[in-house]
Design a protein around this motif. Structure first.
Motif, mmCIF file in Angstrom:
data_model
loop_
_atom_site.group_PDB
_atom_site.id
_atom_site.type_symbol
_atom_site.label_atom_id
_atom_site.label_comp_id
_atom_site.label_asym_id
_atom_site.label_seq_id
_atom_site.Cartn_x
_atom_site.Cartn_y
_atom_site.Cartn_z
ATOM 1 N N LEU A 1 2.196 0.896 24.722
ATOM 2 C CA LEU A 1 0.772 1.183 24.647
ATOM 3 C C LEU A 1 -0.076 -0.082 24.591
ATOM 4 O O LEU A 1 -1.235 -0.061 25.010
ATOM 5 C CB LEU A 1 0.481 2.048 23.415
ATOM 6 C CG LEU A 1 1.182 3.416 23.376
ATOM 7 C CD1 LEU A 1 0.759 4.186 22.144
ATOM 8 C CD2 LEU A 1 0.885 4.209 24.630
ATOM 9 N N GLY A 2 0.465 -1.173 24.076
ATOM 10 C CA GLY A 2 -0.310 -2.407 23.935
ATOM 11 C C GLY A 2 -0.124 -3.329 25.122
ATOM 12 O O GLY A 2 0.983 -3.481 25.658
ATOM 13 N N SER A 3 -1.198 -3.960 25.544
ATOM 14 C CA SER A 3 -1.131 -4.880 26.686
ATOM 15 C C SER A 3 -0.341 -6.134 26.351
ATOM 16 O O SER A 3 0.273 -6.746 27.241
ATOM 17 C CB SER A 3 -2.554 -5.268 27.125
ATOM 18 O OG SER A 3 -3.286 -4.122 27.500
ATOM 19 N N LYS A 4 -0.327 -6.551 25.073
ATOM 20 C CA LYS A 4 0.380 -7.773 24.706
ATOM 21 C C LYS A 4 1.890 -7.623 24.851
ATOM 22 O O LYS A 4 2.595 -8.599 25.164
ATOM 23 C CB LYS A 4 0.026 -8.158 23.269
ATOM 24 C CG LYS A 4 -1.454 -8.525 23.086
ATOM 25 C CD LYS A 4 -1.741 -8.923 21.650
ATOM 26 C CE LYS A 4 -3.205 -9.310 21.472
ATOM 27 N NZ LYS A 4 -3.524 -9.696 20.071
ATOM 28 N N ILE B 1 5.191 5.340 30.103
ATOM 29 C CA ILE B 1 3.810 5.218 29.642
ATOM 30 C C ILE B 1 3.485 3.740 29.463
ATOM 31 O O ILE B 1 4.250 2.991 28.835
ATOM 32 C CB ILE B 1 3.604 5.980 28.326
ATOM 33 C CG1 ILE B 1 3.944 7.462 28.521
ATOM 34 C CG2 ILE B 1 2.172 5.832 27.825
ATOM 35 C CD1 ILE B 1 3.922 8.271 27.254
ATOM 36 N N ALA B 2 2.365 3.328 30.024
ATOM 37 C CA ALA B 2 1.937 1.933 29.941
ATOM 38 C C ALA B 2 0.441 1.864 30.185
ATOM 39 O O ALA B 2 -0.154 2.789 30.746
ATOM 40 C CB ALA B 2 2.698 1.085 30.963
ATOM 41 N N PRO B 3 -0.194 0.737 29.798
ATOM 42 C CA PRO B 3 -1.633 0.599 30.053
ATOM 43 C C PRO B 3 -1.963 0.425 31.530
ATOM 44 O O PRO B 3 -3.123 0.593 31.911
ATOM 45 C CB PRO B 3 -2.011 -0.669 29.260
ATOM 46 C CG PRO B 3 -0.887 -0.917 28.327
ATOM 47 C CD PRO B 3 0.325 -0.357 28.975
ATOM 48 N N VAL B 4 -0.968 0.109 32.333
ATOM 49 C CA VAL B 4 -1.169 -0.123 33.766
ATOM 50 C C VAL B 4 -0.381 0.924 34.538
ATOM 51 O O VAL B 4 0.785 1.219 34.211
ATOM 52 C CB VAL B 4 -0.722 -1.542 34.169
ATOM 53 C CG1 VAL B 4 -0.949 -1.784 35.660
ATOM 54 C CG2 VAL B 4 -1.470 -2.581 33.339
#
Length: 512
Positions: free
Chosen positions: A153-156, A128-131
């Motif tokens: 979950l966070g892009s940073k 699971i990732a934002p991309v």
């Protein structure tokens, strides 16, 4: 593992017993856990694997069936998001950004997705990732390491987790792995530090595109999976099954696909057709067919699964089953659920309907009936018994006589009586129970007699109807009372000949 699971599915509660392997061009391309423990590995020649394990089961790779299983999985996963896409390396991408709150958060959603894949007989490793490309890399790493995939979950934090990944995870880097390892480029962080022009000349432009897509620096376009307009699915059983109740686990895999199809189509199902396939070839046996008809269209998994369980438990097989086919025959638009501010203590109408459908599945369609009023003045014809799975009663049309009639349905409690659905004017009295068959009465002292002499306490209600069916009834109905103050509904048969004085009395109903 999809190459092997096409032939040997991981059904819940079914343990792997025989070592298995998939062959492609004379070499092992996929191997089961038991065969791996015995020393068989991917890339081994067929002869070496059979020498090491003489009882190993070998299958030729079936890429067409692999694609069908991926499409079935994508259809089942549509119940979690309408945006599902097939990617390379047997990977399915799902946009779950709008589904987290609906399914209770990321952990609960991940468990449900894995349970769905397990119901299909397949194993799944998640990332699971934002991309999308980053999630694909995390899932691929989890499959290689046989562990739970990363959830970022966070892009940073995404860049830091991606930097640690081995460069061999990139699909575009497979042909250049030896070169990259020779220059001590082992991770994605190492790869990003290399000069881009030189990397493109030596490894191609695709590796840069994949790297940029993983870090969200380049947009990827996906072709979303579109559910077919009609639903028909099939599952092959791992063995010949002779007990109908043992088919529930495999029927559930078809039901899982159906739920995804219904969700994305915003439909509810009211008629499901199931075929249990038996022997093929020269000794072919006709399939066992049965239909699951619902009085109210449904899309809830728990209810549909309970109906399947009841029907399969009652089914007696005349031969072993080797495959199951499920086809949707009738659907309707899904109605939005509206919850009341103060819930009814007796449950909702949907709960009552589900109970009726469960009784039908357990007892049979002809064992659970409902009263259906008919547009007829004759009391014993004004009610018909139909299955509760049939559609709601149509509006009653006008009778051939001028007055508009009303219907009254009462539940039977007497063993020798049936409920009356009388078509009558509001001023007329009708009993709570009708006898299944009118009982002839004796005449004593010029009065009808039933355990005691009956006294008439109402004017006559004349019914003369049925000529259009050649079953004419000409009767005068009365309310009568006996010596114990019990009220009865009796009638006198009027003679067809106007010159005849003959009359016969009958007991037709009892007042509560």
């Amino acid at each position: 593992m999809l190459q092997l699971e096409v032939f040997v599915k991981h059904w819940p509660g079914v343990e792997e017993s025989i070592p298995s392997a998939v062959l492609q061009q004379g070499r092992v391309s996929a191997v089961s856990q038991s065969a791996r423990q015995a020393g068989v590995y991917t890339g081994m020649r067929t002869g070496g694997a059979q020498m090491l394990l003489p009882d190993i089961r070998c299958f030729q790779r079936d890429t067409q069936q692999e694609q069908l299983d991926l499409l079935a999985s994508a259809t089942a996963l549509l119940q979690y998001s309408p945006q599902v896409a097939l990617a390379e390396d047997d990977t399915i991408l799902i946009d779950i950004s709008a589904s987290l709150s609906l399914f209770g958060g990321i952990r609960a959603l991940r468990k449900r997705i894995q349970a769905t894949m397990q119901a299909l007989g397949l194993t799944a490793n998640t990332g699971i990732a934002p991309v999308a490309r980053a999630a694909w890399l995390f899932a691929r790493l989890a499959a290689q390491k046989k562990r739970v995939g990363k959830h970022v979950l966070g892009s940073k934090k995404l860049d830091r987790h991606l930097d640690r990944l081995p460069v061999g995870l990139l699909a575009a880097a497979q042909d250049s792995l030896e070169l990259l390892q020779g220059i001590a480029c082992h991770s994605l962080q190492d790869l990003r530090q290399l000069p881009r022009p030189g990397l493109q000349r030596r490894c191609g432009k695709a590796i840069l595109h994949e790297l940029d897509a993983a870090y969200g620096e380049q947009t990827e376009l996906h072709q979303w999976h579109v559910a077919p307009p009609e639903f028909k699915a099939r599952v092959e059983l791992p063995d010949r099954i002779e007990q109908a109740d043992a088919l529930l686990m495999y029927a559930r895999s078809l039901l899982t696909q159906l739920l995804g199809w219904l969700t994305v189509q915003h439909l509810a199902v009211s008629h499901i057709h199931l075929e249990l396939l038996h022997e093929r070839g020269r000794q072919a046996i006709p399939p066992t067919l049965f239909d699951l008809k619902l009085g109210q269209a449904c899309w809830q998994e728990a209810h549909l699964l309970s109906l399947f369980k009841e029907r399969l438990t009652q089914l007696k097989l005349h031969s072993a089953v080797i495959a199951i086919v499920l086809e949707v025959k009738q659907t309707s638009p899904r109605e939005l659920q509206s919850e009341a501010l103060f819930p009814e203590p007796g449950g909702k109408a949907e709960d009552h309907q589900r109970l009726l459908e469960l009784l039908v599945a357990r007892l049979g369609e002809n064992a659970v009936l409902k009263a259906q009023p008919q547009a007829d003045h004759r009391p014993d014809v004004a009610n018909a018994w139909v299955s509760v799975t049939k559609s709601v009663i149509k509006s009653v049309t006008k009778s051939v006589t001028k007055p508009v009639m009303k219907a009254a349905i009462k539940k039977t409690t007497a063993s020798n009586a049936g409920p009356v659905a009388g078509m009558h004017a509001a001023v007329n009295l009708r009993p709570d129970w009708l006898l299944p068959k009118a009982l002839p009465l004796e005449i004593r002292n010029h009065r009808p007699y039933y355990e005691s002499e009956l006294s008439l306490i109402s004017p006559a209600e004349r019914i003369e109807a049925g000529w259009w069916h050649e079953q004419i009834q000409a009767r005068d109905y009365f309310v009568a009372i006996d010596a114990k103050a019990v009220r009865y509904w009796i009638y006198r048969e009027r003679a067809m000949d106007p010159d005849s004085d003959h009359a016969v009395w009958f007991l037709h109903g009892v007042f509560g």
